[in-house]
Design an enzyme around this catalytic site. Structure first.
Site, PDB file in Angstrom:
ATOM      1  CG  ASP A 129     -64.546  12.860  14.186  1.00 54.95           C
ATOM      2  OD1 ASP A 129     -65.427  12.487  13.374  1.00 54.95           O
ATOM      3  OD2 ASP A 129     -63.326  12.614  14.026  1.00 54.95           O
ATOM      4  CB  SER A 130     -69.160  15.084  11.464  1.00 57.65           C
ATOM      5  OG  SER A 130     -70.153  14.393  12.202  1.00 57.65           O
ATOM      6  CE  LYS A 159     -67.705   6.446  13.350  1.00 51.35           C
ATOM      7  NZ  LYS A 159     -66.570   7.195  12.771  1.00 51.35           N
ATOM      8  CD  GLU A 168     -61.747   9.160  11.153  1.00 50.85           C
ATOM      9  OE1 GLU A 168     -60.660   9.424  10.583  1.00 50.85           O
ATOM     10  OE2 GLU A 168     -62.669   9.978  11.253  1.00 50.85           O
ATOM     11  CD  GLU A 218     -66.650   9.086   5.716  1.00 52.88           C
ATOM     12  OE1 GLU A 218     -66.441   8.763   6.897  1.00 52.88           O
ATOM     13  OE2 GLU A 218     -66.768  10.270   5.339  1.00 52.88           O
TER      14      GLU A 218
HETATM   15  N1  LIG Z   1     -71.740  17.694   7.038  1.00 48.66           N
HETATM   16  C1  LIG Z   1     -70.836  16.701   7.053  1.00 48.66           C
HETATM   17  N2  LIG Z   1     -71.134  15.532   6.451  1.00 48.66           N
HETATM   18  C2  LIG Z   1     -70.243  14.504   6.454  1.00 48.66           C
HETATM   19  O1  LIG Z   1     -70.562  13.427   5.905  1.00 48.66           O
HETATM   20  C3  LIG Z   1     -68.991  14.690   7.098  1.00 48.66           C
HETATM   21  C4  LIG Z   1     -68.719  15.937   7.709  1.00 48.66           C
HETATM   22  N3  LIG Z   1     -69.645  16.918   7.658  1.00 48.66           N
HETATM   23  N4  LIG Z   1     -67.546  16.185   8.333  1.00 48.66           N
HETATM   24  C5  LIG Z   1     -66.627  15.100   8.591  1.00 48.66           C
HETATM   25  C6  LIG Z   1     -66.627  14.135   7.503  1.00 48.66           C
HETATM   26  C7  LIG Z   1     -66.037  14.628   6.219  1.00 48.66           C
HETATM   27  N5  LIG Z   1     -66.755  13.847   5.249  1.00 48.66           N
HETATM   28  C8  LIG Z   1     -66.702  14.044   3.885  1.00 48.66           C
HETATM   29  C9  LIG Z   1     -66.378  15.282   3.382  1.00 48.66           C
HETATM   30  C10 LIG Z   1     -66.343  15.513   2.030  1.00 48.66           C
HETATM   31  C11 LIG Z   1     -66.630  14.497   1.166  1.00 48.66           C
HETATM   32  C12 LIG Z   1     -66.586  14.794  -0.282  1.00 48.66           C
HETATM   33  O2  LIG Z   1     -66.384  15.907  -0.683  1.00 48.66           O
HETATM   34  N6  LIG Z   1     -66.822  13.833  -1.125  1.00 48.66           N
HETATM   35  C13 LIG Z   1     -66.914  14.062  -2.551  1.00 48.66           C
HETATM   36  C14 LIG Z   1     -66.865  12.761  -3.277  1.00 48.66           C
HETATM   37  C15 LIG Z   1     -65.467  12.403  -3.604  1.00 48.66           C
HETATM   38  C16 LIG Z   1     -65.352  11.711  -4.939  1.00 48.66           C
HETATM   39  O3  LIG Z   1     -66.339  11.184  -5.437  1.00 48.66           O
HETATM   40  O4  LIG Z   1     -64.244  11.730  -5.473  1.00 48.66           O
HETATM   41  C17 LIG Z   1     -68.214  14.734  -2.938  1.00 48.66           C
HETATM   42  O5  LIG Z   1     -68.299  15.173  -4.073  1.00 48.66           O
HETATM   43  O6  LIG Z   1     -69.134  14.791  -2.118  1.00 48.66           O
HETATM   44  C18 LIG Z   1     -66.933  13.239   1.649  1.00 48.66           C
HETATM   45  C19 LIG Z   1     -66.976  13.021   3.024  1.00 48.66           C
HETATM   46  C20 LIG Z   1     -67.735  13.011   5.890  1.00 48.66           C
HETATM   47  N7  LIG Z   1     -67.987  13.708   7.124  1.00 48.66           N
HETATM   48  C1  LIG Z   2     -69.753  10.379   8.961  1.00 44.86           C
HETATM   49  C2  LIG Z   2     -69.642   9.506  10.162  1.00 44.86           C
HETATM   50  C3  LIG Z   2     -69.342   8.086   9.819  1.00 44.86           C
HETATM   51  C4  LIG Z   2     -68.635  10.060  11.140  1.00 44.86           C
HETATM   52  O1  LIG Z   2     -67.607   9.491  11.447  1.00 44.86           O
HETATM   53  C5  LIG Z   2     -68.916  11.371  11.740  1.00 44.86           C
HETATM   54  O2  LIG Z   2     -70.042  11.885  11.600  1.00 44.86           O
HETATM   55  O3  LIG Z   2     -68.022  11.916  12.396  1.00 44.86           O
HETATM   56 MG   LIG Z   3     -66.246  10.727  12.490  1.00 44.79          MG
END
Ligand SMILES: Nc1nc(=O)c2c([nH]1)NC[C@@H]1CN(c3ccc(C(=O)N[C@@H](CCC(=O)O)C(=O)O)cc3)CN21
Ligand SMILES: CC(C)C(=O)C(=O)O
Ligand SMILES: [Mg+2]
EC number: 2.1.2.11
Length: 272
Positions: free
Chosen positions: A51-52, A119, A121, A188
């Site tokens: 769903d990303s 899948k 969540e 995740e």
């Molecule tokens: N391009 C993309 N990649 C992804 O992995 C992803 C999406 N979109 N869209 C749906 C979700 C959203 N996801 C995400 C979005 C943001 C972070 C994030 O900002 N993480 C922080 C780390 C947080 C921390 O360490 O406290 C980072 O700095 O990357 C993580 C997963 C994973 N999924």
């Molecule tokens: C990041 C993965 C696990 C996901 O759920 C997605 O791409 O939507």
């Molecule tokens: Mg997803």
């Protein structure tokens, strides 16, 4: 049989056997037939129609606006493009609000796309839903830790399992979802030490994203892997190519050539 018999599609039993052998599982997302064909040919074991796609394809801020019809359209395209990888389709926000609704949503996904699995969540709240789908013969991947459909409730995207209460909750969720019949579980943004511990404690494979190397498998958004984006990817994604730069250079050349190749073409002389 033809000289080149297509390789059979990987099954959930193959995935279970890989976990039994301790063999790593490589999973990537894809959202369309072309990308599905490419990642399939390159040897991924599983393709996730995530769903990303709400962010990556549709340009939304979060995954919440993605509909079941969106998922079905893209999952059907991925099915047509791929040949070997096991296909998993994300159940979008609002499609699994209770076990019966989830069952009806998942039945539509399987009937209308031909993917092998869905899948979902969520942790303990999703246990009765996973049980219900599994009772109806549907293969289910669970997903805990950072669950983007809960972003507003969680108050952002961050690592999970940092304190003992959160870690114990994740251990309990992983156990319960395995017992409910999930055949794999995405972890995740779970702290790597905890993700490794959960992986060792389960018979089903854990599929990590931002959760360290010691999960049974890994999953990543394909755009983050190949640098096909216009905003920075999450910090756990280590891009292995800069496809955005390749596109910009090719399009820039095309625009330049188109405009340079010819002089002005005069308009027809008006005769009335
Ligand atoms: N391009 C993309 N990649 C992804 O992995 C992803 C999406 N979109 N869209 C749906 C979700 C959203 N996801 C995400 C979005 C943001 C972070 C994030 O900002 N993480 C922080 C780390 C947080 C921390 O360490 O406290 C980072 O700095 O990357 C993580 C997963 C994973 N999924
Ligand atoms: C990041 C993965 C696990 C996901 O759920 C997605 O791409 O939507
Ligand atoms: Mg997803």
């Amino acid at each position: 049989m033809s000289a080149q018999t297509p390789r059979k599609r990987i099954t959930t039993r193959d995935i279970a056997a890989m976990r039994q052998r301790g063999e790593a599982i490589a999973m990537l997302t894809a959202y369309d037939a072309t990308m599905a064909a490419l990642v399939d040919m390159a040897g991924v074991d599983m393709i996730l129609v995530g769903d990303s796609l709400g962010n990556v394809v549709l340009g939304h801020e979060t995954t919440l606006p993605v509909t079941l019809d969106d998922m079905i359209r893209h999952a059907a395209a991925v099915k047509r493009g791929s040949a070997r990888a096991l296909l998993v389709c994300d159940m979008p926000f609002g499609s699994v609000t209770d076990p019966q609704t989830a069952l009806e949503s998942a039945v539509r996904v399987l009937k209308e796309t031909g993917v092998e699995a869905v899948k979902i969540e969520g942790g303990l709240a999703m246990v009765p839903t996973v049980e219900r789908l599994v009772a109806h013969g549907i293969a289910v991947v669970a997903h805990i830790g950072l669950t983007p459909q809960h972003v507003h409730q969680m108050g952002g995207y961050y690592m999970h399992g940092k304190d003992e209460a959160s870690a114990e909750r994740l251990r309990q969720e992983a156990r319960a979802l395995e017992a409910a019949g999930a055949f794999a579980i995405v972890l995740e943004c779970v702290t790597p030490v905890l993700a490794a511990e959960i992986t060792r404690s389960l018979t089903i494979p854990t599929i990590g994203i931002g959760s360290g190397k010691d999960c049974a498998g890994q999953v990543l958004v394909v755009n983050d892997l190949i640098g096909l984006n216009t905003t920075p990817p999450p910090s756990f994604a280590k891009p292995r190519a800069d496809v955005a730069a390749i596109i910009k250079a090719a399009v820039g050349d095309y625009v330049g050539e188109t405009k340079a190749e010819r002089g002005p073409i005069p308009l027809p002389r008006r005769v009335d």
